[in-house]
Design an enzyme around this catalytic site. Structure first.
Site, PDB file in Angstrom:
ATOM      1  N   HIS A 187       0.824  -1.207   0.000  1.00  0.00           N
ATOM      2  CA  HIS A 187       0.000   0.000   0.000  1.00  0.00           C
ATOM      3  C   HIS A 187       0.854   1.251   0.000  1.00  0.00           C
ATOM      4  O   HIS A 187       0.457   2.282  -0.530  1.00  0.00           O
ATOM      5  CB  HIS A 187      -1.031  -0.049   1.122  1.00  0.00           C
ATOM      6  CG  HIS A 187      -2.093  -1.041   0.794  1.00  0.00           C
ATOM      7  ND1 HIS A 187      -2.081  -2.315   1.281  1.00  0.00           N
ATOM      8  CD2 HIS A 187      -3.119  -0.969  -0.083  1.00  0.00           C
ATOM      9  CE1 HIS A 187      -3.089  -2.978   0.734  1.00  0.00           C
ATOM     10  NE2 HIS A 187      -3.733  -2.196  -0.093  1.00  0.00           N
ATOM     11  N   GLU A 429     -10.504 -11.737  -6.390  1.00  0.00           N
ATOM     12  CA  GLU A 429      -9.119 -11.661  -5.911  1.00  0.00           C
ATOM     13  C   GLU A 429      -8.750 -12.855  -5.041  1.00  0.00           C
ATOM     14  O   GLU A 429      -7.701 -12.864  -4.405  1.00  0.00           O
ATOM     15  CB  GLU A 429      -8.879 -10.345  -5.169  1.00  0.00           C
ATOM     16  CG  GLU A 429      -9.835 -10.074  -4.022  1.00  0.00           C
ATOM     17  CD  GLU A 429      -9.582  -8.740  -3.331  1.00  0.00           C
ATOM     18  OE1 GLU A 429      -8.501  -8.160  -3.495  1.00  0.00           O
ATOM     19  OE2 GLU A 429     -10.489  -8.287  -2.609  1.00  0.00           O
ATOM     20  N   ASP A 453      -4.026  -9.221  -4.899  1.00  0.00           N
ATOM     21  CA  ASP A 453      -4.327 -10.323  -3.984  1.00  0.00           C
ATOM     22  C   ASP A 453      -4.438 -11.650  -4.716  1.00  0.00           C
ATOM     23  O   ASP A 453      -4.013 -12.679  -4.187  1.00  0.00           O
ATOM     24  CB  ASP A 453      -5.619 -10.040  -3.206  1.00  0.00           C
ATOM     25  CG  ASP A 453      -5.337  -9.177  -1.990  1.00  0.00           C
ATOM     26  OD1 ASP A 453      -4.318  -9.419  -1.325  1.00  0.00           O
ATOM     27  OD2 ASP A 453      -6.122  -8.254  -1.719  1.00  0.00           O
ATOM     28  N   CYS A 500      -8.486  -4.075 -11.376  1.00  0.00           N
ATOM     29  CA  CYS A 500      -8.050  -2.881 -10.657  1.00  0.00           C
ATOM     30  C   CYS A 500      -6.761  -3.112  -9.885  1.00  0.00           C
ATOM     31  O   CYS A 500      -6.311  -2.246  -9.154  1.00  0.00           O
ATOM     32  CB  CYS A 500      -9.155  -2.381  -9.731  1.00  0.00           C
ATOM     33  SG  CYS A 500      -9.677  -3.600  -8.535  1.00  0.00           S
TER      34      CYS A 500
END
Ligand code: PEP
Ligand code: MG
Length: 568
Positions: A187, A429, A453, A500
């Protein structure tokens, strides 16, 4: 000297090091003999905490707003309470060390607040714990660096850039970021890219090697950090900065163009955002919608859980900025590496396989209700679509849809506007969702493949763990076969299939996505134009030919090399 790490966010930063560490607030409890001296030490710590917090509140007021500053001044009011301080000094008088006195009394108040069951009072438990941490930091002389107050052209060097640290970063002031840990899809990397902050991650021992005030060149495109740069290196870096700016200008030619392949197949090109304000940058870079609004950042930056009204305002703001373009808002995806301190989630042995995302939300209906109602209310202001993260089985999606149906009924009775046809889709995911894609496509209005993921869970390799980095690769044929299948199943069912995860913007993989029939690409705002350019370079037939060859290969390395060789 040149040090190499992961090239996580492009661009070149030149500046001086500020070492930013989360302070270690562990200490050893002890019995105090000289209680007068200990009280004096305690009083000094409180005074320092009050001064520091007031100064932070002033900065916050200037840079963010009055409401946010009030959270900090509230902490000052709390610690200045004579009863609370009196309880602490009583303990110290009895021989308890100041650290223990602060921890015991703050925890006593926190438990008391939590026991009320009243949402507002419970939030004060978080406040009192913040106060505890702040006073402890003063007592131990380990005050955290105030990122918001760092000077112009600072390079942040830290073990790991946490989202809360990122919240304090002022773009244009911080020149670059260097961390000891974190990969391309961590992140911190995602946030750095969103802020166009050059970043080199996973530079081993960066905090020990790089010293406070050192002059550095951080090349986020190459993943290189130059220490003690010579005049010649500095001149070269400045030239490279100019070249990078020129490349950005070249991409600007793609503003206003349609997102099509060389033979005219249209795709949708959306952007990922973390805050409603990011939608402005996404629209400026010509995104055709928002493909992923990571709402957890609304929760992570704050000491308290945002209310329904606060969330409604945030979602409505994004919808209004996007002026009728689609805005896919993902419901709270917490857990794993995303902690929300205000929720007080219990630590788990295996958080990535634990009580997180939709699992947590479905078990905390109070929390989910607030978010789903806010989303429904905001849906009256634009094309908001709801996306459920980490789905592993159909039941989870139907449970969310049942909740939405119930809240819609409430709104109907209350006469509150919402979009009754709001689309509800899922992130694909997890391997379970990919395997069940055919069945899920019957229930979901759209898919968005979360390659970050999906890669991790398919390869059983944590995206942040350097030791298994060699396995964490979207180029792995297991991951690519899974993605191909998801796209095919979604297309067969006639629903929109998007992506995404970070792989949506990977120039090497784009021909595969074209061949597989991916309909929507959601990338960081800074990658929108580069992705439009990459898509425009391929015809469907060329992409098919390459995919046909590549999908027969058996290792990630072979696939990477074949795609690299074919790169346009
Ligand atoms: C993903 O997993 O690909 C994704 C987009 O979600 P996040 O990175 O927030 O987990
Ligand atoms: Mg994810």
């Amino acid at each position: 000297m040149i040090l190499n790490g992961t090239a996580a966010s492009p661009g070149i930063g030149i500046g001086r090091v500020a070492l930013v560490e989360e302070p270690d607030l562990s200490y050893t409890s002890r019995t105090v003999e000289d209680t007068a001296a200990e009280t004096e030490r305690f009083n000094a710590a409180i005074a320092a905490y009050v001064d520091y917090t007031n100064a932070q509140a002033d900065t916050m007021r200037e840079q963010v707003g009055e409401k946010e500053a009030e959270i900090l001044t509230g902490h000052v009011v709390m610690i200045s309470d004579p009863f609370m301080q009196g309880e602490m000094t009583k303990l110290i008088d009895g021989g308890t060390c100041a650290e223990d006195a602060v921890v015991q009394i703050c925890e006593m108040f926190a438990t008391m607040f939590e026991a009320t069951g009243d949402e507002l009072t419970m939030q004060r438990a978080t406040d009192v714990r913040d106060v505890k941490t702040g006073v402890l930091a003063e007592l131990l002389n380990k005050r955290p660096v105030d990122i918001g107050a760092l000077p112009q052209d600072t390079i942040i060097v830290t073990h790991d850039l946490t989202p809360s640290m990122t919240a304090g970063i002022r773009p244009g002031v911080i020149a670059a970021v260097v961390t000891e840990t974190g990969g391309l899809t961590s992140h911190s990397a995602i946030l750095a890219r969103a802020m166009e902050l050059p970043a080199v991650l996973s530079l081993p021992n960066a905090c020990a090697i790089l010293k406070q005030g050192d002059l550095l060149i951080v090349n986020g495109t190459a993943g290189a950090v130059t220490t003690e740069p010579t005049d010649e290196e500095l001149a070269l870096a400045r030239n490279a900065q100019a070249a990078y700016a020129a490349e950005k200008a070249e991409l600007a030619k793609f503003v206003g163009c349609r997102s099509v392949t060389a033979d005219g197949h249209q795709i949708e090109l959306f952007a990922n955002i973390g805050k409603p304000e990011d939608a402005t940058g996404a629209m400026e870079r010509d995104a055709e919608g928002i493909g992923l609004f990571r709402t957890e950042f609304l929760f992570m930056d704050k000491p308290t859980v945002p209310t329904e009204d606060e969330q409604f305002e945030a979602y409505k703001k994004a919808a209004i900025i996007c002026k009728g373009k689609p805005v896919i808002i993902r419901t709270l995806d917490i857990g794993g590496d995303k902690d929300v301190p205000s929720l007080g989630m219990e630590p788990e042995e295996n958080p990535f396989l634990g009580f997180r995302a939709v699992r947590y939300c479905l078990a905390r209906e109070d929390l989910y209700r607030t978010q789903l109602r806010a989303l429904l209310r905001a849906s009256a202001f634009g094309d908001i679509r709801i996306m459920v993260p980490l789905v592993t089985c159909i039941d989870e999606l139907t449970a969310v849809k049942d909740l939405l149906a119930r809240y819609m009924l409430e709104f109907k009775q209350e006469g509150i506007a919402y979009n009754p046809d709001i689309q509800v889709g899922i992130m694909v995911e997890t391997p379970a969702a990919a395997i069940m894609a055919d069945a899920l496509a019957e229930e979901a209005d759209f898919f968005s493949i979360g390659t970050n993921d999906l890669t991790g869970y398919t390869m059983c390799a944590d995206r942040g763990n350097e030791k298994v980095r060699y396995l964490y690769s979207t180029y792995n044929p297991a991951v690519l076969r899974s993605i191909k299948r998801v796209i095919e199943e979604g297309n067969k069912a006639g629903i929109m299939v998007g992506m995404c995860g970070e792989a949506a913007a990977d120039p090497l993989l784009i021909p595969l996505w074209i061949s597989f029939g991916l309909g929507e690409y959601s990338v960081s705002a800074t990658s929108v134009l580069a992705t439009r350019k990459q898509v425009s370079l391929w015809t469907k037939a060329e992409a098919d030919e390459l995919a046909e060859k590549v999908m027969q290969l058996k290792t990630a390395a072979e696939i990477h090399d074949a795609l690299q060789a074919a790169k346009k």
